[in-house]
Each structure stands twice: as structure tokens, then as C-alpha cells.
Design a protein around this motif. Structure first.
Motif, PDB file in Angstrom:
ATOM      1  N   MET A 155      29.298  26.438  31.240  1.00 60.29           N
ATOM      2  CA  MET A 155      30.447  27.255  30.877  1.00 60.29           C
ATOM      3  C   MET A 155      31.528  27.109  31.945  1.00 60.29           C
ATOM      4  O   MET A 155      31.249  27.096  33.126  1.00 60.29           O
ATOM      5  N   ILE A 156      32.785  27.011  31.517  1.00 60.81           N
ATOM      6  CA  ILE A 156      33.901  26.879  32.445  1.00 60.81           C
ATOM      7  C   ILE A 156      34.658  28.199  32.488  1.00 60.81           C
ATOM      8  O   ILE A 156      34.963  28.791  31.457  1.00 60.81           O
ATOM      9  N   PHE A 157      34.956  28.666  33.666  1.00 59.69           N
ATOM     10  CA  PHE A 157      35.674  29.913  33.828  1.00 59.69           C
ATOM     11  C   PHE A 157      37.080  29.592  34.319  1.00 59.69           C
ATOM     12  O   PHE A 157      37.280  28.785  35.213  1.00 59.69           O
ATOM     13  N   VAL A 158      38.061  30.263  33.710  1.00 55.74           N
ATOM     14  CA  VAL A 158      39.453  29.946  33.948  1.00 55.74           C
ATOM     15  C   VAL A 158      40.128  31.105  34.660  1.00 55.74           C
ATOM     16  O   VAL A 158      39.990  32.257  34.259  1.00 55.74           O
ATOM     17  N   SER A 159      40.865  30.815  35.695  1.00 50.14           N
ATOM     18  CA  SER A 159      41.683  31.822  36.374  1.00 50.14           C
ATOM     19  C   SER A 159      43.123  31.640  35.948  1.00 50.14           C
ATOM     20  O   SER A 159      43.706  30.574  36.116  1.00 50.14           O
ATOM     21  N   ASP A 160      43.681  32.684  35.333  1.00 50.96           N
ATOM     22  CA  ASP A 160      45.045  32.592  34.831  1.00 50.96           C
ATOM     23  C   ASP A 160      46.049  32.823  35.954  1.00 50.96           C
ATOM     24  O   ASP A 160      45.771  33.461  36.956  1.00 50.96           O
ATOM     25  N   THR A 161      47.261  32.300  35.764  1.00 49.97           N
ATOM     26  CA  THR A 161      48.391  32.587  36.631  1.00 49.97           C
ATOM     27  C   THR A 161      49.394  33.387  35.824  1.00 49.97           C
ATOM     28  O   THR A 161      49.744  33.003  34.713  1.00 49.97           O
ATOM     29  N   TYR A 162      49.863  34.504  36.353  1.00 48.63           N
ATOM     30  CA  TYR A 162      50.734  35.388  35.611  1.00 48.63           C
ATOM     31  C   TYR A 162      52.159  35.291  36.136  1.00 48.63           C
ATOM     32  O   TYR A 162      52.393  35.225  37.338  1.00 48.63           O
ATOM     33  N   GLU A 163      53.125  35.301  35.219  1.00 50.62           N
ATOM     34  CA  GLU A 163      54.521  35.295  35.609  1.00 50.62           C
ATOM     35  C   GLU A 163      54.930  36.694  36.052  1.00 50.62           C
ATOM     36  O   GLU A 163      54.580  37.687  35.424  1.00 50.62           O
ATOM     37  N   HIS A 216      29.781  47.739  35.019  1.00 46.64           N
ATOM     38  CA  HIS A 216      29.022  46.483  35.089  1.00 46.64           C
ATOM     39  C   HIS A 216      28.402  46.290  36.467  1.00 46.64           C
ATOM     40  O   HIS A 216      27.232  45.900  36.595  1.00 46.64           O
ATOM     41  N   ARG A 217      29.181  46.529  37.500  1.00 41.09           N
ATOM     42  CA  ARG A 217      28.686  46.316  38.864  1.00 41.09           C
ATOM     43  C   ARG A 217      27.511  47.247  39.174  1.00 41.09           C
ATOM     44  O   ARG A 217      26.547  46.842  39.840  1.00 41.09           O
ATOM     45  N   ALA A 218      27.587  48.476  38.685  1.00 41.04           N
ATOM     46  CA  ALA A 218      26.519  49.438  38.942  1.00 41.04           C
ATOM     47  C   ALA A 218      25.207  49.024  38.272  1.00 41.04           C
ATOM     48  O   ALA A 218      24.132  49.448  38.698  1.00 41.04           O
ATOM     49  N   ARG A 219      25.309  48.181  37.254  1.00 42.65           N
ATOM     50  CA  ARG A 219      24.115  47.717  36.532  1.00 42.65           C
ATOM     51  C   ARG A 219      23.695  46.312  36.934  1.00 42.65           C
ATOM     52  O   ARG A 219      22.920  45.651  36.241  1.00 42.65           O
ATOM     53  N   GLY A 220      24.241  45.832  38.030  1.00 39.70           N
ATOM     54  CA  GLY A 220      23.836  44.542  38.565  1.00 39.70           C
ATOM     55  C   GLY A 220      24.507  43.345  37.944  1.00 39.70           C
ATOM     56  O   GLY A 220      24.023  42.220  38.093  1.00 39.70           O
ATOM     57  N   GLY A 221      25.613  43.565  37.246  1.00 41.73           N
ATOM     58  CA  GLY A 221      26.321  42.437  36.643  1.00 41.73           C
ATOM     59  C   GLY A 221      26.862  41.491  37.697  1.00 41.73           C
ATOM     60  O   GLY A 221      27.482  41.930  38.667  1.00 41.73           O
ATOM     61  N   ARG A 222      26.594  40.191  37.530  1.00 41.57           N
ATOM     62  CA  ARG A 222      27.164  39.183  38.443  1.00 41.57           C
ATOM     63  C   ARG A 222      28.547  38.844  37.925  1.00 41.57           C
ATOM     64  O   ARG A 222      28.694  38.246  36.867  1.00 41.57           O
ATOM     65  N   MET A 223      29.569  39.234  38.676  1.00 41.00           N
ATOM     66  CA  MET A 223      30.940  39.172  38.193  1.00 41.00           C
ATOM     67  C   MET A 223      31.599  37.835  38.532  1.00 41.00           C
ATOM     68  O   MET A 223      31.401  37.294  39.630  1.00 41.00           O
ATOM     69  N   VAL A 224      32.364  37.319  37.580  1.00 43.46           N
ATOM     70  CA  VAL A 224      33.107  36.080  37.764  1.00 43.46           C
ATOM     71  C   VAL A 224      34.526  36.275  37.254  1.00 43.46           C
ATOM     72  O   VAL A 224      34.813  37.209  36.504  1.00 43.46           O
ATOM     73  N   ASP A 225      35.402  35.392  37.666  1.00 48.37           N
ATOM     74  CA  ASP A 225      36.787  35.386  37.188  1.00 48.37           C
ATOM     75  C   ASP A 225      36.832  34.615  35.873  1.00 48.37           C
ATOM     76  O   ASP A 225      36.635  33.402  35.840  1.00 48.37           O
ATOM     77  N   PHE A 226      37.076  35.329  34.780  1.00 50.63           N
ATOM     78  CA  PHE A 226      37.174  34.701  33.461  1.00 50.63           C
ATOM     79  C   PHE A 226      38.444  35.171  32.779  1.00 50.63           C
ATOM     80  O   PHE A 226      38.649  36.374  32.596  1.00 50.63           O
ATOM     81  N   ALA A 227      39.309  34.216  32.427  1.00 49.32           N
ATOM     82  CA  ALA A 227      40.582  34.525  31.756  1.00 49.32           C
ATOM     83  C   ALA A 227      41.416  35.531  32.547  1.00 49.32           C
ATOM     84  O   ALA A 227      42.154  36.330  31.972  1.00 49.32           O
ATOM     85  N   GLY A 228      41.293  35.467  33.881  1.00 46.88           N
ATOM     86  CA  GLY A 228      42.101  36.332  34.725  1.00 46.88           C
ATOM     87  C   GLY A 228      41.536  37.714  34.946  1.00 46.88           C
ATOM     88  O   GLY A 228      42.217  38.569  35.529  1.00 46.88           O
ATOM     89  N   TYR A 229      40.294  37.959  34.511  1.00 45.79           N
ATOM     90  CA  TYR A 229      39.652  39.264  34.686  1.00 45.79           C
ATOM     91  C   TYR A 229      38.284  39.091  35.343  1.00 45.79           C
ATOM     92  O   TYR A 229      37.609  38.083  35.136  1.00 45.79           O
ATOM     93  N   TRP A 230      37.870  40.108  36.102  1.00 47.36           N
ATOM     94  CA  TRP A 230      36.490  40.155  36.547  1.00 47.36           C
ATOM     95  C   TRP A 230      35.620  40.548  35.359  1.00 47.36           C
ATOM     96  O   TRP A 230      35.845  41.579  34.730  1.00 47.36           O
ATOM     97  N   MET A 231      34.631  39.680  35.064  1.00 52.49           N
ATOM     98  CA  MET A 231      33.745  39.948  33.941  1.00 52.49           C
ATOM     99  C   MET A 231      32.316  39.547  34.310  1.00 52.49           C
ATOM    100  O   MET A 231      32.117  38.643  35.139  1.00 52.49           O
TER     101      MET A 231
END
Length: 389
Positions: A1-9, A32-47
Motif C-alpha cells: 500500500m502506498i501512502f500519500v502526503s498532500d500539499t495544501y495551498e 485510535h491512538r488509545a486503542r493501539g492504532g499504528r498511525m500513518v500519513d494518508f491523504a494528508g491525515y493521520w490514520m
């Protein structure tokens, strides 16, 4: 899976037209963090990409019910004078046959027939609710505002969170939470309505992106954590990350924008003509119609196909598809199928190589993997269609 970091104007800034910013947070970030979610930058959001592991989460969703946070997606509301005709001038969708509460898949196209995004359209009482992809939503909003007339209003519902509850036990988990009004059983596949879940107002549609029965749930962002606790308090439900979401949709043969669809891909090649209704194929009148209708008439030159791969090695996006020693295509999505316990992929190949049973191979780091074209979905869909047992 490829994760994309957006650039915002950043508008109104004289010193820089573009400023790269860090990932934004969604209403359930701390949840999510409280439940152990491993967070990544996807579409400009932590998910969350995973909680307990991609394979475990994938199989749980196929066997029970998985809870997905998809609040990064764009929720839009189109209303105003003749909004139906205005949307039909942009989208290749027949809105005249879409009832209140009806949900339909459609496409956002450019003048050359290239796919700018795929989206879901729902008729509400006084307008249309659109859900677009998170990585493209700002471009989609700009494009729609450019092409919709001034009498039509486009609102971005930024204060709404969006969840998906997917799996064969999704109904069993959600139905007891409905308080008052119509029962959840009134919804069949691609139908939606207003409900209360534990007293919380929510828009619910029976739809999703895994091939399983399930629901997509829009709720006020301020109620997101409360509702997530309520749903995940059900014994059938576990939170699921992006990793399993990707493997689930691949098994279901569902394309992902930016990978299996881009502005260089047309709906005929992508095998997405179900997103262009019969009346619109006959009448045209939407952006890109001339090119798309021409491709429908002559059949186009290539097709998105499913590939079953021999052995255990997976072919990833970008791998070359071969017929003998001749390059005939490119893999757009690929990975190991936890349900089938074998690697699978989607690719674009010329129409003469698209028939199920066609033998091909895939070059993975210099090694040729034997593959054959197969019908999709790889794993049967289990949507709850009206009238089904």
C-alpha cells in the motif's frame, strides 16, 4: 500500500503559494491512538494502518464486523435550483430514476473522458449528498464549483465524521443500537436513511468498500467518539485499519483511485460502465461524453482485469505484465489475499489478453511469476440486496 502526503495551498499569503504542512487530525485521532492504532500519513491525515495486524483484521472483517474510520473522505451537499440537471451536466449519472434515500455509484470525468474521481451520490429530500475520495476532495470541490451554475450551492460538510461497519455480522451488531423510528432492516444495498443510534442522529446507508454487507455512517464530528465507543462496544466489532481495508477491497475487485483509476484511465478501460447509466449512454450531455461514448461504441483498447498468481510471491503496483517476453500491461494493485491464501492482482492489458483463462506472467524484480486472467471479484460479494434471503 502506498501512502500519500498532500500539499495544501495557503491562500492570501504573498510570500509562498504553497506550504507543505504536516498531517491533519480527524475526530477519532486520539480514539485510535488509545486503542493501539499504528498511525500513518494518508491523504494528508493521520490514520491507523493497523491495530492488531493486517491479516487478523482482514479475516475478522470477513467473519464478523470491522469498524473503519473513513472521515478523511469528502462529504458534500449539492442543492439549489435545478441541482439535479446541474449535476447531470457534470456526472454521467441518471438522477431521474434515483429515489429519495437511493445511493448510486458515479464518476467525475474530464473532457477527455479520463477519471478524476469515483464517488457515491445519494438523493436527500432537498438535494444530493456526495462522498468523494479523501486524496482528491479539494480538487473535486474546485472542479464542481467551476462547473456547477451559480444557482446551485455546494457545501463541504467538514463537521461530519464518516464510519464504515463492514462484515457478515454488521447488521447483527448495529441493529440493536437503533433507537426509535424505522428499523435498520428497512435498508437494502445502496439505500440510506436517517436513524438514531443510541440516541445519536446519524445518516446510514447500506453500502461499503469490502464486498461484504455493511453500512456507512455519517455523524456530527462532536459525536464521533461517543458513537465509535457504542459501535465497538458490540462483541462482533473490532476497529480495522487502512491495511486490511486495502486487501479487502482488492479481494472484492474494487478499484482504488490513484492506483487503478487516474485521469489517464477511461471508464471503458476500467470496466466501470455501471457508473454510466443507460439513458446517459444514449443521450450523452455530461463532461467527457463525446470521448466516452466513442469508446463504448468501439470497445476501447484495454481492460482492467484480475490476475491469479501462482506461488506465494505477491506482485505489487508497477510490476510489468508479460505475454511471453512481450510487455502487455502494468499491475495497478496487488498483494497477498488472506482469504484465498494466495497472491492476486489487478492490471490493465490489451483487450485481446483480457479473457478469463489467458495465461500471462508478471516480472517481479527479474523473476517471472506465472499468472492467469480471472473474473472478478476474487472473493464473492455478499451485499444485502432487496428481496434476498
Amino acid at each position: 500500500m502506498i501512502f500519500v502526503s498532500d500539499t495544501y495551498e495557503i491562500h492570501g499569503c504573498e510570500e509562498a503559494d504553497e506550504v507543505a504542512v504536516g498531517p491533519l487530525t480527524l475526530p477519532l485521532d486520539q480514539w485510535h491512538r488509545a486503542r493501539g492504532g499504528r498511525m500513518v500519513d494518508f491523504a494528508g491525515y493521520w490514520m491507523p494502518v493497523q491495530f492488531e495486524g493486517i491479516i487478523a483484521e482482514h479475516l475478522w472483517t470477513r467473519e464478523s464486523a470491522g469498524f473503519f474510520d473513513v472521515s478523511h473522505m469528502g462529504q458534500l451537499y449539492v442543492s439549489g435550483h435545478d441541482a439535479e440537471a446541474a449535476l447531470e451536466a457534470v456526472l454521467p449519472i441518471d438522477l431521474s430514476t434515483l429515489p429519495v434515500g437511493g445511493v448510486r455509484y458515479s464518476l467525475l470525468l474530464n473532457e477527455e473522458g479520463g477519471i478524476l474521481d469515483d464517488l457515491m451520490v445519494t438523493r436527500w429530500d432537498s438535494g444530493f449528498y456526495l462522498v468523494v475520495n479523501g486524496a482528491t476532495k479539494w480538487d473535486d470541490i474546485a472542479y464542481l464549483r467551476d462547473h456547477l451554475p451559480d444557482a446551485v450551492t455546494l457545501n463541504h460538510l467538514e463537521d461530519s465524521a464518516l464510519f464504515a461497519l463492514q462484515g457478515p455480522k454488521a447488521f447483527e451488531a448495529l441493529e440493536p443500537l437503533v433507537t426509535g423510528g424505522n428499523p435498520l432492516s428497512t435498508l437494502s444495498f445502496m439505500r440510506g436513511g436517517q436513524f438514531k443510534l443510541g440516541g445519536i442522529d446519524a445518516w446510514i446507508s447500506r453500502s461499503g468498500y469490502t464486498g461484504e454487507d455493511g453500512f456507512e455512517i455519517a455523524v456530527a464530528a462532536e459525536k464521533a467518539s461517543e458513537l465509535a465507543d457504542l459501535i465497538c462496544g458490540q462483541p462482533q466489532v473490532k476497529p480495522i485499519g487502512l491495511g486490511a481495508r486495502d486487501s479487502l477491497r482488492l479481494e472484492a475487485g474494487l478499484p482504488l483511485y490513484g492506483h487503478d483509476m487516474t485521469k489517464l484511465v477511461d471508464p471503458v478501460s476500467a470496466d466501470l460502465l455501471f457508473g454510466i447509466n443507460k439513458r446517459r449512454r444514449n443521450e450523452g450531455g455530461f463532461i467527457g461524453a463525446n470521448k466516452v461514448l466513442s469508446l463504448i461504441a468501439d470497445g476501447g483498447l484495454r481492460r482492467r482485469v484480475g490476475l491469479a498468481i501462482e506461488g506465494r510471491m505477491a506482485a505489487r503496483e508497477g510490476a510489468t505484465v508479460l505475454s511471453g517476453d512481450t510487455e502487455v500491461g502494468i499491475v495497478t494493485s496487488g498483494g497477498f489475499s488472506p482469504s484465498l491464501e494466495r497472491p492476486i492482482a489487478m492490471a490493465y492489458v490489451p483487450v485481446e489478453f483480457a479473457a478469463p483463462g489467458t495465461s500471462l506472467s508478471i516480472d517481479v524484480r527479474g523473476r517471472k511469476l506465472a499468472a492467469s486472467v480471472v473474473s472478478m471479484p476474487f472473493v464473492p460479494h455478499r451485499y444485502h440486496r432487496k428481496g434476498a434471503a
